[in-house]
Design an enzyme around this catalytic site. Structure first.
Site, PDB file in Angstrom:
ATOM      1  N   ARG A 158       0.812  -1.234   0.000  1.00 19.49           N
ATOM      2  CA  ARG A 158       0.000   0.000   0.000  1.00 19.49           C
ATOM      3  C   ARG A 158       0.836   1.271   0.000  1.00 19.49           C
ATOM      4  NH1 ARG A 158      -2.982  -2.528   4.182  1.00 19.49           N
ATOM      5  NH2 ARG A 158      -4.617  -3.870   3.338  1.00 19.49           N
ATOM      6  N   LYS A 189       3.492  11.479 -11.766  1.00 20.10           N
ATOM      7  CA  LYS A 189       2.634  10.599 -12.571  1.00 20.10           C
ATOM      8  C   LYS A 189       3.405   9.327 -12.874  1.00 20.10           C
ATOM      9  CE  LYS A 189      -0.336  13.693 -15.256  1.00 20.10           C
ATOM     10  NZ  LYS A 189      -0.679  14.082 -16.647  1.00 20.10           N
ATOM     11  N   GLU A 198      10.395  16.906 -25.675  1.00 20.40           N
ATOM     12  CA  GLU A 198       9.733  17.459 -24.482  1.00 20.40           C
ATOM     13  C   GLU A 198      10.259  18.857 -24.163  1.00 20.40           C
ATOM     14  OE1 GLU A 198       7.141  16.146 -23.165  1.00 20.40           O
ATOM     15  OE2 GLU A 198       7.226  13.967 -23.478  1.00 20.40           O
ATOM     16  N   LYS A 249       8.690  22.321 -15.546  1.00 20.58           N
ATOM     17  CA  LYS A 249       7.704  21.278 -15.235  1.00 20.58           C
ATOM     18  C   LYS A 249       7.327  21.311 -13.757  1.00 20.58           C
ATOM     19  CE  LYS A 249       6.007  16.713 -15.565  1.00 20.58           C
ATOM     20  NZ  LYS A 249       6.013  15.412 -16.192  1.00 20.58           N
ATOM     21  N   GLU A 254      -3.935  17.974 -11.973  1.00 22.58           N
ATOM     22  CA  GLU A 254      -4.305  18.255 -13.356  1.00 22.58           C
ATOM     23  C   GLU A 254      -5.746  18.697 -13.537  1.00 22.58           C
ATOM     24  OE1 GLU A 254      -2.375  15.575 -16.136  1.00 22.58           O
ATOM     25  OE2 GLU A 254      -3.941  15.927 -17.598  1.00 22.58           O
ATOM     26  N   ARG A 276      -1.742  22.108 -15.439  1.00 21.22           N
ATOM     27  CA  ARG A 276      -0.919  20.929 -15.730  1.00 21.22           C
ATOM     28  C   ARG A 276      -1.293  20.295 -17.061  1.00 21.22           C
ATOM     29  NH1 ARG A 276       1.216  16.020 -11.729  1.00 21.22           N
ATOM     30  NH2 ARG A 276       2.539  15.115 -13.352  1.00 21.22           N
ATOM     31  N   ASN A 300       0.317  18.330 -21.703  1.00 16.23           N
ATOM     32  CA  ASN A 300      -0.132  17.323 -22.665  1.00 16.23           C
ATOM     33  C   ASN A 300      -0.050  17.813 -24.108  1.00 16.23           C
ATOM     34  OD1 ASN A 300      -0.832  15.411 -20.666  1.00 16.23           O
ATOM     35  ND2 ASN A 300      -2.738  16.516 -20.265  1.00 16.23           N
ATOM     36  N   HIS A 338       0.461  15.478 -26.965  1.00 17.35           N
ATOM     37  CA  HIS A 338       0.352  14.140 -26.400  1.00 17.35           C
ATOM     38  C   HIS A 338      -0.966  13.425 -26.715  1.00 17.35           C
ATOM     39  CE1 HIS A 338       4.000  15.184 -24.342  1.00 17.35           C
ATOM     40  NE2 HIS A 338       4.044  14.045 -23.689  1.00 17.35           N
ATOM     41  N   HIS A 364      -0.045  10.194 -28.301  1.00 16.24           N
ATOM     42  CA  HIS A 364      -0.260   8.900 -27.640  1.00 16.24           C
ATOM     43  C   HIS A 364      -1.029   7.931 -28.524  1.00 16.24           C
ATOM     44  CE1 HIS A 364       0.472  10.050 -23.142  1.00 16.24           C
ATOM     45  NE2 HIS A 364       1.588   9.822 -23.816  1.00 16.24           N
TER      46      HIS A 364
END
Lengths: 339, 339
Positions: free
Chosen positions: B108, B130, B172, B214, B224, B228, B232, B235, B239
């Site tokens: 956990r 992330k 990036e 960043k 986000e 934030r 993306n 992206h 993606h």
């Protein structure tokens, strides 16, 4: 349906006491909800789930594993679940654990709620945000602590609960009595399981009392740095033997509580072992058992409660007063072998 | 080694700039640490990891999946990792994502830190918490947001980085310039990749500048809900096509940024597409590409950034100023088909 909101350090949770499953639509938006349940619940209560997106899993602790998580994730993608979706777990502890865990990692975390359908889930598994899965013989080895948005209690769902599951749940209720509530211990001594099964008002009050015992403990210590550890009473040895012998969780922790009483005798001077053993027996739970002590200790050493060379172990000072002791592993090994 | 601490809403992170991998023992306790790295890093820098508990994984994005997580968990149990253990990911984005994710769910949640060994990991993947894995063609579909305890920068590790990985990282960096930093955009125009590879002080400054861009964005919006999302940029379409065509992440988002410029022309009146395309090309990145638009849109629809019937899409007002627009899926489909 009575709504009460309880604050935890990371989130607030709405508890709907004395509610009905048919009222779920008042809590969540049907189009953006996915229900996760098991075949037993779906068979018994599926008529109340018409027109809800539903994922039906095989029932049983043996499915509280990663491949089941993988299946749920695939189905969520298939159903188009997104960041605004809510997952609702309807079932016992296996379903609530799986639902809470998947919801915590799907798309890096979406909302979830529970409708617990077993005594154990009502008084324990659904409360406090611990969600996770087993890895091999190791219980709850992977998981996360994250609170649900809501809990909905509908005690009529207990109508389909087998007798063994009632006993399972009462193991956690007796645990609560042992560590925190001597008055409830006496109440349990004065009644029988049949009393609670017959008398709805008695059961409703007992469930609520236990849900609030656990809630209070977690509110004070969500991430288990102190008092929350008390809830592990019976669980250290219990978890070790649970998967070794395919015991139910209630059976395993009942045996765990029995031996924890004996360890308490040695380390805290506890003197009420017989009373605890008698109450467990009265509610149909096993107490003393033959088990492979060497193997059990080997598994127990990998328990999450082990830190470096000590095990955090829950003992009793007296009925109603649990206490956490750090026991060196070498000493614990001797004690367990001498049991 | 220069230590600076940055506060996020849930935790503080220690950044060790201009450090060396050999100083890791000053940050974590060797006996209670498990290093996670890949075969490439272990081959190139394994001599610096003698006497550390180390899990060595196969290298590549195709291993950023659940079976790898399962393997790591099994090895952690085997190694006796407990709640006081720390995981240290030494590698690129795949390693940092896997390490952060496993550390967040093992027992956990245990502590973790990163030693990023690629430009991309230094300026992006290691920062912001992330962590997660891919599911089929869906990138980062399962994961969690949780901050590492520390980041250790050792730019000498870049000595083993292939040229394609340098280009990946600069994708990036150019993204950061496009959405937040017009001055850096000009700096990048004035230099070449070879300049940064040759001149250590230039590279050190660039890495730090990007890590802080960043960091600032994440500090202001860890989960986000707002700014934030700008990260993306490139992206969403990126993606979708990345796993379809087995592109590197940098190549995919470079193409994604190019088309996001064209979508910006239509929706924000953006006029500097050519400058962006030229800079991407200058750093060895692809811009325009043939791809199956229907299939890309199908995958894109399952993106985490879709909420109900709209996609949250990052566009540019001008170089240095990104903006998030919610585009209805029907409109987005038409735009993509017309590209």
């Amino acid at each position: 349906m009575i709504k009460k909101t309880y604050k935890f350090s990371t989130a607030s949770v709405d508890y709907y006491f004395e509610g009905q499953l048919s009222q779920l639509g008042k809590i969540v938006d049907k189009t953006h909800t996915v229900i996760i349940t098991d075949e037993n619940i779906f068979k018994a209560h599926g008529n109340k789930l018409k027109n809800w997106n539903t994922i039906v899993l095989k029932a049983g602790e043996e499915f509280k594993i990663q491949p089941t998580v993988d299946t749920i994730v695939e189905q969520l993608i298939e159903l188009g679940a997104d960041r605004k979706s809510t997952l609702v777990g309807i079932g016992g502890g296996v379903i609530t654990d799986l639902t809470g865990y998947v919801a915590s990692v799907y798309m890096r975390g979406i909302k979830f709620g529970f409708v617990p359908t077993t005594v154990l889930a009502l008084v324990d598994a659904s409360i406090g945000g611990k969600n996770g899965i087993d890895v091999g013989v190791y219980k709850n080895m992977v998981g996360i602590i994250r609170q649900p948005s809501f809990l909905l209690h509908d005690l009529s769902l207990l109508s389909s609960l087998p007798q063994s599951e009632w006993e399972n749940g009462f193991a956690e209720i007796i645990k609560h009595a042992c560590i925190k509530d001597a008055v409830m211990f006496k109440e349990l001594e004065a009644h029988t399981l049949a009393d609670y099964q017959k008398k709805k008002s008695l059961m409703t009050a007992l469930i609520k009392r236990n849900a609030l015992i656990k809630t209070k403990v977690v509110q004070a210590d969500e991430f288990e740095s102190g008092d929350r550890k008390l809830l592990n009473y019976g669980h250290t040895l219990g978890h070790a033997i649970e998967n070794m012998y395919e015991l139910s969780h209630g059976q395993a922790i009942s045996i765990g509580m029995t031996y924890a009483c004996h360890i308490s005798e040695q380390l805290t001077g506890f003197k009420q072992t017989e009373k605890v053993v008698n109450l467990l027996s009265k509610y149909g739970l096993p107490t003393y058992a033959e088990f492979d002590k060497k193997k059990a200790f080997d598994i127990l050493q990998k328990d999450k409660k082990k830190v470096k060379t000590e095990m955090s172990y829950v003992l009793l000072n007296k009925i109603g007063q649990g206490v956490v002791k750090n026991i060196p592993l070498t000493q614990l090994k001797n004690i367990i072998e001498s049991l």
